[in-house]
Write a protein that holds these residues in place. Structure first.
Motif, PDB file in Angstrom:
ATOM      1  N   ILE A   1      41.054  35.361  -6.324  1.00 50.26           N
ATOM      2  CA  ILE A   1      39.912  34.312  -6.288  1.00 50.26           C
ATOM      3  C   ILE A   1      39.914  33.707  -4.865  1.00 50.26           C
ATOM      4  CG2 ILE A   1      39.573  31.827  -6.940  1.00 50.26           C
ATOM      5  CD1 ILE A   1      41.081  32.516  -9.569  1.00 50.26           C
ATOM      6  N   TYR A   2      38.551  33.650  -4.060  1.00 52.85           N
ATOM      7  CA  TYR A   2      38.240  33.110  -3.026  1.00 52.85           C
ATOM      8  C   TYR A   2      37.556  31.828  -3.245  1.00 52.85           C
ATOM      9  CZ  TYR A   2      39.933  37.733  -1.265  1.00 52.85           C
ATOM     10  OH  TYR A   2      40.421  38.734  -0.741  1.00 52.85           O
ATOM     11  N   MET A   3      37.965  30.845  -2.527  1.00 47.78           N
ATOM     12  CA  MET A   3      37.375  29.565  -2.881  1.00 47.78           C
ATOM     13  C   MET A   3      35.914  29.426  -2.349  1.00 47.78           C
ATOM     14  SD  MET A   3      39.719  28.626  -4.712  1.00 47.78           S
ATOM     15  CE  MET A   3      38.875  27.009  -5.384  1.00 47.78           C
ATOM     16  N   LYS A   4      35.783  30.262  -1.512  1.00 46.58           N
ATOM     17  CA  LYS A   4      34.159  30.242  -0.772  1.00 46.58           C
ATOM     18  C   LYS A   4      33.972  31.590  -0.789  1.00 46.58           C
ATOM     19  CE  LYS A   4      35.639  30.089   4.161  1.00 46.58           C
ATOM     20  NZ  LYS A   4      35.511  29.213   5.135  1.00 46.58           N
ATOM     21  N   SER A   5      32.683  31.973  -0.469  1.00 54.42           N
ATOM     22  CA  SER A   5      31.865  33.413  -0.511  1.00 54.42           C
ATOM     23  C   SER A   5      32.747  33.967   0.806  1.00 54.42           C
ATOM     24  CB  SER A   5      30.439  33.124  -0.415  1.00 54.42           C
ATOM     25  OG  SER A   5      30.037  34.549  -0.332  1.00 54.42           O
ATOM     26  N   PRO A   6      33.341  34.746   0.607  1.00 56.86           N
ATOM     27  CA  PRO A   6      34.071  35.599   1.758  1.00 56.86           C
ATOM     28  C   PRO A   6      33.147  36.528   2.569  1.00 56.86           C
ATOM     29  CG  PRO A   6      34.335  36.819  -0.424  1.00 56.86           C
ATOM     30  CD  PRO A   6      33.741  35.874  -0.661  1.00 56.86           C
ATOM     31  N   GLU A   7      33.118  36.405   3.922  1.00 60.17           N
ATOM     32  CA  GLU A   7      32.452  37.082   4.874  1.00 60.17           C
ATOM     33  C   GLU A   7      32.882  38.320   5.297  1.00 60.17           C
ATOM     34  OE1 GLU A   7      29.385  36.011   5.123  1.00 60.17           O
ATOM     35  OE2 GLU A   7      29.822  33.904   3.902  1.00 60.17           O
ATOM     36  N   PHE A   8      32.974  39.070   4.429  1.00 62.41           N
ATOM     37  CA  PHE A   8      33.708  40.606   5.016  1.00 62.41           C
ATOM     38  C   PHE A   8      33.432  41.467   3.762  1.00 62.41           C
ATOM     39  CE2 PHE A   8      37.054  38.126   2.943  1.00 62.41           C
ATOM     40  CZ  PHE A   8      37.437  38.676   1.804  1.00 62.41           C
ATOM     41  N   ASP A   9      33.528  42.773   4.232  1.00 65.21           N
ATOM     42  CA  ASP A   9      33.320  43.932   3.188  1.00 65.21           C
ATOM     43  C   ASP A   9      34.745  44.136   2.385  1.00 65.21           C
ATOM     44  OD1 ASP A   9      32.270  45.769   1.770  1.00 65.21           O
ATOM     45  OD2 ASP A   9      31.548  47.023   3.313  1.00 65.21           O
ATOM     46  N   VAL A  10      34.728  44.834   1.093  1.00 64.15           N
ATOM     47  CA  VAL A  10      36.050  44.861   0.361  1.00 64.15           C
ATOM     48  C   VAL A  10      36.192  46.422   0.076  1.00 64.15           C
ATOM     49  CG1 VAL A  10      36.265  42.562  -0.249  1.00 64.15           C
ATOM     50  CG2 VAL A  10      34.914  44.159  -1.580  1.00 64.15           C
ATOM     51  N   LYS A  11      37.426  46.759  -0.304  1.00 61.76           N
ATOM     52  CA  LYS A  11      37.765  48.072  -0.557  1.00 61.76           C
ATOM     53  C   LYS A  11      37.282  48.489  -2.072  1.00 61.76           C
ATOM     54  CE  LYS A  11      41.256  51.688  -1.117  1.00 61.76           C
ATOM     55  NZ  LYS A  11      42.554  52.020  -0.976  1.00 61.76           N
ATOM     56  N   LEU A  12      36.705  49.537  -2.151  1.00 68.80           N
ATOM     57  CA  LEU A  12      36.099  49.550  -3.956  1.00 68.80           C
ATOM     58  C   LEU A  12      37.013  50.764  -4.569  1.00 68.80           C
ATOM     59  CD1 LEU A  12      32.199  49.929  -3.528  1.00 68.80           C
ATOM     60  CD2 LEU A  12      33.398  47.922  -3.642  1.00 68.80           C
ATOM     61  N   ASN A  13      37.635  50.476  -5.783  1.00 64.86           N
ATOM     62  CA  ASN A  13      38.141  51.121  -6.601  1.00 64.86           C
ATOM     63  C   ASN A  13      37.140  52.214  -7.390  1.00 64.86           C
ATOM     64  OD1 ASN A  13      40.600  50.645  -5.643  1.00 64.86           O
ATOM     65  ND2 ASN A  13      40.656  48.498  -6.664  1.00 64.86           N
ATOM     66  N   LEU A  14      36.145  51.489  -7.703  1.00 63.61           N
ATOM     67  CA  LEU A  14      35.019  52.255  -8.749  1.00 63.61           C
ATOM     68  C   LEU A  14      33.791  52.446  -7.736  1.00 63.61           C
ATOM     69  CD1 LEU A  14      35.230  50.027 -11.923  1.00 63.61           C
ATOM     70  CD2 LEU A  14      36.366  52.287 -11.310  1.00 63.61           C
ATOM     71  N   GLN A  15      32.696  53.201  -8.215  1.00 59.40           N
ATOM     72  CA  GLN A  15      31.604  53.290  -7.493  1.00 59.40           C
ATOM     73  C   GLN A  15      30.553  52.064  -7.711  1.00 59.40           C
ATOM     74  OE1 GLN A  15      30.627  55.846  -5.986  1.00 59.40           O
ATOM     75  NE2 GLN A  15      32.871  56.523  -6.301  1.00 59.40           N
ATOM     76  N   PRO A  16      29.861  51.785  -6.693  1.00 58.33           N
ATOM     77  CA  PRO A  16      29.031  50.443  -6.587  1.00 58.33           C
ATOM     78  C   PRO A  16      28.416  50.350  -8.139  1.00 58.33           C
ATOM     79  CG  PRO A  16      28.978  51.636  -4.559  1.00 58.33           C
ATOM     80  CD  PRO A  16      29.636  52.618  -5.436  1.00 58.33           C
ATOM     81  N   GLU A  17      27.620  51.337  -8.462  1.00 60.55           N
ATOM     82  CA  GLU A  17      26.842  51.136  -9.853  1.00 60.55           C
ATOM     83  C   GLU A  17      27.902  50.806 -11.055  1.00 60.55           C
ATOM     84  OE1 GLU A  17      27.452  55.569  -8.843  1.00 60.55           O
ATOM     85  OE2 GLU A  17      26.959  53.803  -7.857  1.00 60.55           O
ATOM     86  N   GLU A  18      29.105  51.273 -10.827  1.00 57.11           N
ATOM     87  CA  GLU A  18      30.050  51.027 -12.083  1.00 57.11           C
ATOM     88  C   GLU A  18      30.192  49.517 -12.063  1.00 57.11           C
ATOM     89  OE1 GLU A  18      32.571  55.040 -12.998  1.00 57.11           O
ATOM     90  OE2 GLU A  18      33.191  54.048 -11.016  1.00 57.11           O
ATOM     91  N   TYR A  19      30.572  48.767 -10.857  1.00 59.12           N
ATOM     92  CA  TYR A  19      30.707  47.469 -10.789  1.00 59.12           C
ATOM     93  C   TYR A  19      29.339  46.697 -11.104  1.00 59.12           C
ATOM     94  CZ  TYR A  19      34.933  47.994  -8.037  1.00 59.12           C
ATOM     95  OH  TYR A  19      36.253  48.117  -7.617  1.00 59.12           O
ATOM     96  N   VAL A  20      28.164  47.184 -10.870  1.00 59.88           N
ATOM     97  CA  VAL A  20      26.967  46.637 -11.352  1.00 59.88           C
ATOM     98  C   VAL A  20      27.020  46.319 -13.170  1.00 59.88           C
ATOM     99  CG1 VAL A  20      24.504  46.853 -11.544  1.00 59.88           C
ATOM    100  CG2 VAL A  20      25.646  47.048  -9.215  1.00 59.88           C
ATOM    101  N   ALA A  21      27.437  47.613 -13.527  1.00 56.34           N
ATOM    102  CA  ALA A  21      27.586  47.969 -14.997  1.00 56.34           C
ATOM    103  C   ALA A  21      28.543  46.811 -15.547  1.00 56.34           C
ATOM    104  CB  ALA A  21      27.695  49.294 -15.442  1.00 56.34           C
ATOM    105  N   LEU A  22      29.607  46.849 -14.860  1.00 57.97           N
ATOM    106  CA  LEU A  22      30.618  45.843 -15.589  1.00 57.97           C
ATOM    107  C   LEU A  22      30.361  44.302 -15.583  1.00 57.97           C
ATOM    108  CD1 LEU A  22      33.897  47.243 -13.967  1.00 57.97           C
ATOM    109  CD2 LEU A  22      33.030  47.411 -16.334  1.00 57.97           C
ATOM    110  N   ILE A  23      29.442  44.078 -14.269  1.00 58.64           N
ATOM    111  CA  ILE A  23      29.048  42.663 -14.287  1.00 58.64           C
ATOM    112  C   ILE A  23      27.920  42.397 -15.136  1.00 58.64           C
ATOM    113  CG2 ILE A  23      28.021  40.859 -12.621  1.00 58.64           C
ATOM    114  CD1 ILE A  23      29.384  42.603 -10.505  1.00 58.64           C
ATOM    115  N   ASN A  24      27.094  43.482 -15.302  1.00 60.40           N
ATOM    116  CA  ASN A  24      25.939  42.964 -16.374  1.00 60.40           C
ATOM    117  C   ASN A  24      26.448  43.179 -17.849  1.00 60.40           C
ATOM    118  OD1 ASN A  24      23.513  42.856 -14.882  1.00 60.40           O
ATOM    119  ND2 ASN A  24      23.503  45.198 -14.630  1.00 60.40           N
ATOM    120  N   GLU A  25      27.658  43.862 -18.023  1.00 61.58           N
ATOM    121  CA  GLU A  25      28.258  43.587 -19.426  1.00 61.58           C
ATOM    122  C   GLU A  25      29.033  42.139 -19.541  1.00 61.58           C
ATOM    123  OE1 GLU A  25      29.899  44.955 -22.896  1.00 61.58           O
ATOM    124  OE2 GLU A  25      28.371  45.961 -21.797  1.00 61.58           O
TER     125      GLU A  25
END
Length: 339
Positions: free
Chosen positions: A208-232
């Motif tokens: 949990i970040y209390m404000k929108s972080p201004e940095f990139d993060v390491k992905l454990n899944l493919q970007p499209e998989e995160y999109v699908a999870l968020i849509n789910e």
């Protein structure tokens, strides 16, 4: 202002040499900010995704010969200092037998890269100072909506943009593009873009970040998989409460961003390193456990969490801190036992 200007391209090793020879006069710099720029340069160079706007400088000389040129930095002192420090530190580490592959690669990139300088001449000291003020106060910050739409280098922005494009119910629920947050109860849009980025980061990191972080993060899944999870997750969320009124704080506590943040933490807890299939299954199961909850804003259960009443309608607002968020998460987890 009666001045001449032209562009110079200065290789980074030459810039460092000029700094060492005191042929570049820089303005006083804040060292923590310089360290932050150094970190950005090092990370961005490793991804070949670095961009610097031109340095802005002034010279009293008629000829711009790099071998003898002396100049005063108008804008870009921190960038010049950061590049110099990074170049010299990396060289020193290589000389001390710390020749790691990444250090060697960084040395090659720094040695072969040049930076542009917009060089003025004919300005008074007062005019140079005014230019510095103008560059640092009159530039318009890129709107977050444009940053998310166009910054393809940042994985968080990529994923947020894809979610926005693909999820029609989210768009109908309302996304605030002009402000960093939505002010309740007047604003009935579901989320701001900044808040959407926070949710994306939580799906990726589990933190949990209390404000929108201004940095990139390491992905454990493919970007499209995160999109699908968020849509789910969004599809399950809109089964808890209709999308067309989920941003109305006069009706539902789901219009509270702390509640949404807590729900996202709840569905992702302990799952960040799991497979896409496993995470999707858990999201569905955990969200289904919340279908019997009374999500009315007037439900007195919400008063067990830190918060306060506000406005003529005496609506209850949660405190926006990690202690409150985590206590809401524990309550959400307890609902699974009731199903």
């Amino acid at each position: 202002m009666n001045a001449e200007q032209h562009m110079l391209i200065i290789p980074i090793p030459e810039l460092v040499r000029m700094m060492d020879e005191k042929r570049i006069e820089i303005r006083p710099v804040n060292q923590p900010q310089v360290r932050s720029i150094k970190k950005y340069i090092e990370e961005a160079f490793s991804k070949k995704q670095v961009y610097f706007p031109p340095l802005i400088a002034h010279t009293d000389q008629q000829e711009a010969d790099l071998k003898t040129l002396k100049m005063q930095m108008i804008d870009g002192s921190k960038r010049a200092a950061a590049l110099t420090q990074l170049y010299k530190t990396n060289k020193k580490m290589l000389e001390n037998s710390e020749a790691h592959k990444e250090r060697i690669k960084l040395d090659i990139i720094l040695s072969e890269t040049a930076i542009s300088v917009q060089l003025f001449s004919g300005l008074t000291k007062e005019e140079q100072d005014q230019l510095y003020i103008d560059f640092n106060t009159k530039g318009k910050k890129v709107a977050l909506s444009k940053l998310i739409e166009y910054d393809s280098r940042n994985a968080v922005n990529q994923i947020a943009n894809q979610v926005l494009q693909q999820n029609s119910l989210l768009r109908l629920a309302g996304i605030e593009t002009e402000k960093r947050a939505v002010i309740r109860p007047a604003n009935k849009k579901f989320l701001s873009l900044s808040q959407l980025r926070q949710l994306v980061v939580l799906f990726i990191t589990g933190k949990i970040y209390m404000k929108s972080p201004e940095f990139d993060v390491k992905l454990n899944l493919q970007p499209e998989e995160y999109v699908a999870l968020i849509n789910e997750w969004l599809n399950e969320l809109f089964l808890l409460y209709p999308h067309d009124s989920i941003g109305n704080y006069e009706k539902t506590i789901l219009a509270s961003f702390p509640m949404i943040l807590a729900i996202v933490y709840y569905v992702n807890e302990g799952m960040i390193r799991n497979t896409f299939a496993a995470r999707k299954q858990v999201i569905k199961r955990r969200m289904e456990a919340l279908r019997t909850v009374n999500w009315s804003v007037h439900n007195r259960q919400w008063q067990q969490f830190n918060g306060h009443f506000r406005g003529s309608q005496r609506l209850y607002f949660f405190d926006y801190d990690k202690e409150t968020l985590l206590s809401i998460v524990q309550w959400l987890k307890s609902q699974q036992a009731l199903v």
